[in-house]
Motif scaffolding. Structure first.
Motif, PDB file in Angstrom:
ATOM      1  N   ASN A   1       0.852  -1.177   0.000  1.00 58.55           N
ATOM      2  CA  ASN A   1       0.000   0.000   0.000  1.00 58.55           C
ATOM      3  C   ASN A   1       0.899   1.241   0.000  1.00 58.55           C
ATOM      4  O   ASN A   1       1.398   1.656   1.039  1.00 58.55           O
ATOM      5  CB  ASN A   1      -0.914  -0.016   1.226  1.00 58.55           C
ATOM      6  CG  ASN A   1      -1.944   1.094   1.213  1.00 58.55           C
ATOM      7  OD1 ASN A   1      -1.653   2.228   0.850  1.00 58.55           O
ATOM      8  ND2 ASN A   1      -3.160   0.770   1.632  1.00 58.55           N
ATOM      9  N   GLU A   2       1.132   1.793  -1.177  1.00 56.44           N
ATOM     10  CA  GLU A   2       2.074   2.901  -1.314  1.00 56.44           C
ATOM     11  C   GLU A   2       1.686   4.099  -0.459  1.00 56.44           C
ATOM     12  O   GLU A   2       2.547   4.727   0.176  1.00 56.44           O
ATOM     13  CB  GLU A   2       2.183   3.320  -2.783  1.00 56.44           C
ATOM     14  CG  GLU A   2       3.242   4.385  -3.034  1.00 56.44           C
ATOM     15  CD  GLU A   2       3.382   4.748  -4.501  1.00 56.44           C
ATOM     16  OE1 GLU A   2       4.170   5.660  -4.812  1.00 56.44           O
ATOM     17  OE2 GLU A   2       2.693   4.112  -5.338  1.00 56.44           O
ATOM     18  N   LYS A   3       0.397   4.417  -0.430  1.00 56.87           N
ATOM     19  CA  LYS A   3      -0.058   5.554   0.364  1.00 56.87           C
ATOM     20  C   LYS A   3       0.247   5.340   1.838  1.00 56.87           C
ATOM     21  O   LYS A   3       0.748   6.243   2.525  1.00 56.87           O
ATOM     22  CB  LYS A   3      -1.566   5.755   0.162  1.00 56.87           C
ATOM     23  CG  LYS A   3      -2.130   6.931   0.943  1.00 56.87           C
ATOM     24  CD  LYS A   3      -3.636   7.089   0.688  1.00 56.87           C
ATOM     25  CE  LYS A   3      -4.208   8.247   1.498  1.00 56.87           C
ATOM     26  NZ  LYS A   3      -5.671   8.398   1.285  1.00 56.87           N
TER      27      LYS A   3
ATOM     28  N   TYR B   1       3.566   6.192   6.656  1.00 58.59           N
ATOM     29  CA  TYR B   1       4.282   5.558   7.778  1.00 58.59           C
ATOM     30  C   TYR B   1       5.707   6.082   7.885  1.00 58.59           C
ATOM     31  O   TYR B   1       6.175   6.456   8.975  1.00 58.59           O
ATOM     32  CB  TYR B   1       4.274   4.038   7.602  1.00 58.59           C
ATOM     33  CG  TYR B   1       4.940   3.304   8.743  1.00 58.59           C
ATOM     34  CD1 TYR B   1       4.209   2.908   9.855  1.00 58.59           C
ATOM     35  CD2 TYR B   1       6.307   3.035   8.721  1.00 58.59           C
ATOM     36  CE1 TYR B   1       4.818   2.251  10.908  1.00 58.59           C
ATOM     37  CE2 TYR B   1       6.928   2.387   9.777  1.00 58.59           C
ATOM     38  CZ  TYR B   1       6.173   1.989  10.872  1.00 58.59           C
ATOM     39  OH  TYR B   1       6.779   1.349  11.927  1.00 58.59           O
ATOM     40  N   THR B   2       6.417   6.111   6.779  1.00 55.99           N
ATOM     41  CA  THR B   2       7.809   6.555   6.819  1.00 55.99           C
ATOM     42  C   THR B   2       7.918   8.043   7.129  1.00 55.99           C
ATOM     43  O   THR B   2       8.889   8.485   7.749  1.00 55.99           O
ATOM     44  CB  THR B   2       8.531   6.239   5.497  1.00 55.99           C
ATOM     45  OG1 THR B   2       7.797   6.806   4.406  1.00 55.99           O
ATOM     46  CG2 THR B   2       8.634   4.740   5.280  1.00 55.99           C
ATOM     47  N   ALA B   3       6.909   8.807   6.734  1.00 54.21           N
ATOM     48  CA  ALA B   3       6.919  10.237   7.045  1.00 54.21           C
ATOM     49  C   ALA B   3       6.697  10.496   8.523  1.00 54.21           C
ATOM     50  O   ALA B   3       7.297  11.411   9.108  1.00 54.21           O
ATOM     51  CB  ALA B   3       5.853  10.951   6.220  1.00 54.21           C
ATOM     52  N   LEU B   4       5.854   9.691   9.146  1.00 57.09           N
ATOM     53  CA  LEU B   4       5.508   9.901  10.550  1.00 57.09           C
ATOM     54  C   LEU B   4       6.482   9.246  11.525  1.00 57.09           C
ATOM     55  O   LEU B   4       6.697   9.756  12.628  1.00 57.09           O
ATOM     56  CB  LEU B   4       4.098   9.367  10.824  1.00 57.09           C
ATOM     57  CG  LEU B   4       2.940  10.131  10.185  1.00 57.09           C
ATOM     58  CD1 LEU B   4       1.620   9.417  10.467  1.00 57.09           C
ATOM     59  CD2 LEU B   4       2.880  11.566  10.728  1.00 57.09           C
ATOM     60  N   ASN B   5       7.070   8.133  11.134  1.00 59.38           N
ATOM     61  CA  ASN B   5       7.948   7.421  12.052  1.00 59.38           C
ATOM     62  C   ASN B   5       9.293   8.128  12.169  1.00 59.38           C
ATOM     63  O   ASN B   5       9.920   8.429  11.156  1.00 59.38           O
ATOM     64  CB  ASN B   5       8.155   5.981  11.547  1.00 59.38           C
ATOM     65  CG  ASN B   5       8.791   5.090  12.593  1.00 59.38           C
ATOM     66  OD1 ASN B   5       9.822   5.414  13.156  1.00 59.38           O
ATOM     67  ND2 ASN B   5       8.157   3.956  12.838  1.00 59.38           N
TER      68      ASN B   5
ATOM     69  N   VAL C   1       8.847  -1.619  20.304  1.00 58.67           N
ATOM     70  CA  VAL C   1       9.946  -1.709  19.339  1.00 58.67           C
ATOM     71  C   VAL C   1       9.371  -1.133  18.052  1.00 58.67           C
ATOM     72  O   VAL C   1       8.881  -1.834  17.174  1.00 58.67           O
ATOM     73  CB  VAL C   1      10.411  -3.156  19.162  1.00 58.67           C
ATOM     74  CG1 VAL C   1      11.569  -3.238  18.188  1.00 58.67           C
ATOM     75  CG2 VAL C   1      10.797  -3.771  20.507  1.00 58.67           C
ATOM     76  N   ASP C   2       9.393   0.194  17.970  1.00 52.67           N
ATOM     77  CA  ASP C   2       8.571   0.888  16.967  1.00 52.67           C
ATOM     78  C   ASP C   2       9.285   2.029  16.266  1.00 52.67           C
ATOM     79  O   ASP C   2       8.635   2.802  15.549  1.00 52.67           O
ATOM     80  CB  ASP C   2       7.305   1.418  17.645  1.00 52.67           C
ATOM     81  CG  ASP C   2       7.557   2.535  18.638  1.00 52.67           C
ATOM     82  OD1 ASP C   2       8.727   2.727  19.039  1.00 52.67           O
ATOM     83  OD2 ASP C   2       6.594   3.232  19.028  1.00 52.67           O
ATOM     84  N   GLY C   3      10.585   2.166  16.450  1.00 55.73           N
ATOM     85  CA  GLY C   3      11.292   3.255  15.797  1.00 55.73           C
ATOM     86  C   GLY C   3      10.876   4.627  16.293  1.00 55.73           C
ATOM     87  O   GLY C   3      11.163   5.641  15.678  1.00 55.73           O
ATOM     88  N   GLY C   4      10.167   4.658  17.423  1.00 52.28           N
ATOM     89  CA  GLY C   4       9.694   5.926  17.984  1.00 52.28           C
ATOM     90  C   GLY C   4       8.285   6.314  17.557  1.00 52.28           C
ATOM     91  O   GLY C   4       7.825   7.419  17.849  1.00 52.28           O
ATOM     92  N   MET C   5       7.586   5.400  16.892  1.00 56.90           N
ATOM     93  CA  MET C   5       6.272   5.724  16.322  1.00 56.90           C
ATOM     94  C   MET C   5       5.301   6.266  17.362  1.00 56.90           C
ATOM     95  O   MET C   5       4.531   7.184  17.095  1.00 56.90           O
ATOM     96  CB  MET C   5       5.688   4.460  15.681  1.00 56.90           C
ATOM     97  CG  MET C   5       4.474   4.711  14.816  1.00 56.90           C
ATOM     98  SD  MET C   5       4.941   5.544  13.294  1.00 56.90           S
ATOM     99  CE  MET C   5       3.358   5.699  12.477  1.00 56.90           C
ATOM    100  N   ALA C   6       5.319   5.706  18.563  1.00 60.35           N
ATOM    101  CA  ALA C   6       4.322   6.066  19.579  1.00 60.35           C
ATOM    102  C   ALA C   6       4.637   7.359  20.323  1.00 60.35           C
ATOM    103  O   ALA C   6       3.805   7.833  21.103  1.00 60.35           O
ATOM    104  CB  ALA C   6       4.152   4.926  20.565  1.00 60.35           C
TER     105      ALA C   6
END
Length: 258
Positions: A207-209, A214-218, A251-256
């Motif tokens: 899902n490209e969108k 995801y990569t922009a927010l993480n 273990v989320d790369g800082g997502m939360a």
């Protein structure tokens, strides 16, 4: 220091071990010296992994098991204990992710998610804990998700039953941890973010969108790499975490945090 993280002579049971994070964890346990019992529904895939490990010198067995079925779980645990004589580590990894908001989800899909993600941990723990108590030792690691604490407002990505089930894993973890620390059994949970697996590779990763968002927010600006969950799993499975229980480690790369 290395001895703190050694799992030599330990017996580790891994559910959902036929692919993805479960298979990766099984290999990490083996590299740390553990004997591994691989549990999943797909026996053929389990046998392939077990044979791969055995051929590399690892003591491994494959046991077919549906974690949502009490009879299946009871028989699987009996098989492991009969073979190894004990269980030191339980990694409750099996799970499913069903898409849909509460207004879209069928009762069957809701039940499927809760049975695999919550009932499965309950049943596996129910039949494993008595053996750990007998030996006054145990490490239980429950795989939750970052989606226990964050959600996605995009309708196409709504997974309300998944959110609920993974949050329930957190609650079950702290309840078990408080009860069993006196038996030298630690119980902790891990909340991974996006890892590529059989479950995600054909859905989220295509899902490209979603991936752009995801990569922009993480803060890591990427999904997790293969193997990046293993360090946390081994830590919580080893004596390095002997005084750590009831914890929920993301273990989320800082997502939360954003």
């Amino acid at each position: 220091m290395n001895e703190l993280f050694s799992l030599r002579e330990k017996v580790a049971v891994i559910t959902g071990a036929s692919s993805g994070l479960g298979a990766d964890a099984a290999k990490a346990y083996a590299l740390s010296g553990a004997k591994v019992a691989l549990l999943a529904r797909r026996k053929e895939k389990l046998d392939d992994l077990a044979n791969e490990l055995i051929n590399s010198g690892v003591d491994a067995i494959a046991v077919q098991c549906d974690v949502s079925n009490e009879k299946s779980v009871k028989e699987a645990i009996e098989t492991v204990v009969k073979h190894y004589g004990k269980i030191d580590i339980l990694l409750n990894n099996a799970g499913v992710a069903t898409k849909g908001s509460v207004e879209e989800l069928s009762v069957e899909d809701w039940d499927k998610t809760m049975n695999a993600n919550v009932k499965g941990i309950y049943l596996m723990s129910k039949y494993t804990v008595p053996h750990m108590k007998k030996n006054n030792y145990g490490k239980i690691i429950n795989i939750s998700s970052v989606n226990a604490v964050i959600a996605d407002k995009t309708p196409v990505l709504a997974r309300h039953s998944y959110n609920a089930s993974k949050a329930a894993v957190k609650g079950l973890t702290i309840g078990m941890a408080a009860s069993y620390m006196q038996n030298n059994i630690t119980v902790n949970a891990i909340g991974p973010a996006l890892f590529e697996s059989e479950m995600t590779s054909s859905t989220l990763f295509t899902n490209e969108k979603f991936m752009n968002m995801y990569t922009a927010l993480n803060p890591a600006s990427r999904a997790a790499k293969k193997g990046e969950l293993n360090g946390t799993i081994i830590y919580l499975s080893s004596d390095a975490s002997s005084y750590v229980t009831g914890q929920y480690i993301l273990v989320d790369g800082g997502m939360a945090i954003i």
